[in-house]
Design an enzyme around this catalytic site. Structure first.
Site, PDB file in Angstrom:
ATOM      1  N   TYR A 144       1.025  -1.310  -0.001  1.00 34.09           N
ATOM      2  CA  TYR A 144       0.003  -0.040   0.193  1.00 34.09           C
ATOM      3  C   TYR A 144       1.083   1.253  -0.188  1.00 34.09           C
ATOM      4  O   TYR A 144       0.517   2.293  -0.559  1.00 34.09           O
ATOM      5  CB  TYR A 144      -0.902  -0.072   1.150  1.00 34.09           C
ATOM      6  CG  TYR A 144      -2.111  -1.132   1.325  1.00 34.09           C
ATOM      7  CD1 TYR A 144      -3.105  -1.014   0.494  1.00 34.09           C
ATOM      8  CD2 TYR A 144      -1.773  -2.369   1.903  1.00 34.09           C
ATOM      9  CE1 TYR A 144      -4.001  -1.956   0.143  1.00 34.09           C
ATOM     10  CE2 TYR A 144      -2.682  -3.311   1.741  1.00 34.09           C
ATOM     11  CZ  TYR A 144      -3.841  -3.211   0.918  1.00 34.09           C
ATOM     12  OH  TYR A 144      -4.839  -4.404   0.954  1.00 34.09           O
TER      13      TYR A 144
ATOM     14  N   ASN B 218     -12.264  -1.418  -5.157  1.00 36.51           N
ATOM     15  CA  ASN B 218     -12.103  -1.636  -6.609  1.00 36.51           C
ATOM     16  C   ASN B 218     -13.126  -2.577  -7.237  1.00 36.51           C
ATOM     17  O   ASN B 218     -13.437  -3.936  -6.908  1.00 36.51           O
ATOM     18  CB  ASN B 218     -10.667  -2.566  -6.938  1.00 36.51           C
ATOM     19  CG  ASN B 218     -10.667  -2.865  -8.121  1.00 36.51           C
ATOM     20  OD1 ASN B 218     -10.938  -2.408  -9.200  1.00 36.51           O
ATOM     21  ND2 ASN B 218      -9.813  -4.025  -8.180  1.00 36.51           N
TER      22      ASN B 218
ATOM     23  N   CYS C 159      -6.321  -5.824  -7.609  1.00 38.76           N
ATOM     24  CA  CYS C 159      -6.297  -5.385  -6.290  1.00 38.76           C
ATOM     25  C   CYS C 159      -5.564  -6.739  -5.454  1.00 38.76           C
ATOM     26  O   CYS C 159      -5.099  -6.090  -4.351  1.00 38.76           O
ATOM     27  CB  CYS C 159      -7.404  -4.946  -5.642  1.00 38.76           C
ATOM     28  SG  CYS C 159      -8.847  -6.007  -6.078  1.00 38.76           S
ATOM     29  N   HIS C 160      -5.782  -7.724  -6.038  1.00 35.21           N
ATOM     30  CA  HIS C 160      -5.139  -8.767  -5.171  1.00 35.21           C
ATOM     31  C   HIS C 160      -3.578  -8.871  -5.052  1.00 35.21           C
ATOM     32  O   HIS C 160      -2.890  -9.464  -4.273  1.00 35.21           O
ATOM     33  CB  HIS C 160      -5.696 -10.275  -5.713  1.00 35.21           C
ATOM     34  CG  HIS C 160      -4.992 -10.425  -7.290  1.00 35.21           C
ATOM     35  ND1 HIS C 160      -5.963  -9.792  -8.113  1.00 35.21           N
ATOM     36  CD2 HIS C 160      -3.996 -11.003  -7.593  1.00 35.21           C
ATOM     37  CE1 HIS C 160      -5.217 -10.237  -9.347  1.00 35.21           C
ATOM     38  NE2 HIS C 160      -4.289 -10.877  -8.900  1.00 35.21           N
TER      39      HIS C 160
ATOM     40  N   GLU D 127      -0.546 -16.694 -10.133  1.00 39.65           N
ATOM     41  CA  GLU D 127       0.502 -16.050 -10.625  1.00 39.65           C
ATOM     42  C   GLU D 127       1.820 -16.057 -10.357  1.00 39.65           C
ATOM     43  O   GLU D 127       2.731 -15.598 -10.927  1.00 39.65           O
ATOM     44  CB  GLU D 127      -0.052 -14.613 -10.565  1.00 39.65           C
ATOM     45  CG  GLU D 127      -1.350 -14.010 -10.906  1.00 39.65           C
ATOM     46  CD  GLU D 127      -1.480 -12.662 -10.529  1.00 39.65           C
ATOM     47  OE1 GLU D 127      -0.729 -12.003 -10.122  1.00 39.65           O
ATOM     48  OE2 GLU D 127      -2.508 -12.201 -10.909  1.00 39.65           O
TER      49      GLU D 127
END
Length: 168
Positions: free
Chosen positions: A98, A125, A133-134, A160
């Protein structure tokens, strides 16, 4: 004209919302802030080229590929829209904190922004998965909140190849 469709992802059913120019929303059914500011009960199910592109993108994503995103409508305040754009800049397989997002946005906006404010915008989001956003984690690399549920966030990061960057 707005249309909505559902997509059966490996992590649960999702609802997608778009007009002919772009995608407004992608939500896991039952997630926090489902539907955002839209009353989905008043919007007809249907199909259009944007929804077709979005479902094709989702299928490719869950199969390990991430191509060009479908056309998107960023929504909310200009600040939230800037956060959504910044989220798109986090590459697949990587995470950002963040605070890192706050630092990036400070340069873009020309004024300071707090990690906590970033957290609020990330949490709201409306374009889950497509606007990633993950990929945002706590300052110490820890798994933090996700409107779709932390188990989904973990699964997306594993898909990912980024789970090794996160403290579980």
């Amino acid at each position: 004209m707005l249309k909505q469709t559902t997509y059966d992802s490996p992590l649960g059913q999702m609802t997608l919302l778009a007009d002919d120019a772009g995608l407004y929303g992608v939500w896991f059914d039952g997630q926090a802030y489902f539907g955002g500011t839209f009353d989905l009960t008043t919007i007809a199910s249907g199909d259009n080229a944007v929804l077709q592109a979005a479902t094709a993108w989702m299928t490719a994503y869950f199969n390990g590929h991430e191509g060009q995103r479908p056309a998107l409508h960023f929504s909310g305040t200009p600040y939230r829209q800037a956060v959504q754009q910044a989220l798109c800049d986090i590459p697949r397989g990587q995470v950002a904190t963040y605070q890192q997002l706050a630092d990036r946005l400070e340069k873009f906006l020309g004024h300071k922004t707090a990690a906590r404010a970033i957290g609020g915008a990330v949490g709201h989001n409306p374009l889950s998965v497509i606007v990633p956003c993950h990929r945002v984690v706590g300052s110490d690399g820890s798994m933090t909140g996700y409107a779709g549920g932390l188990w989904r966030k973990q699964a997306l990061l594993e898909l990912e190849g980024a789970s090794d960057q996160v403290k579980l």
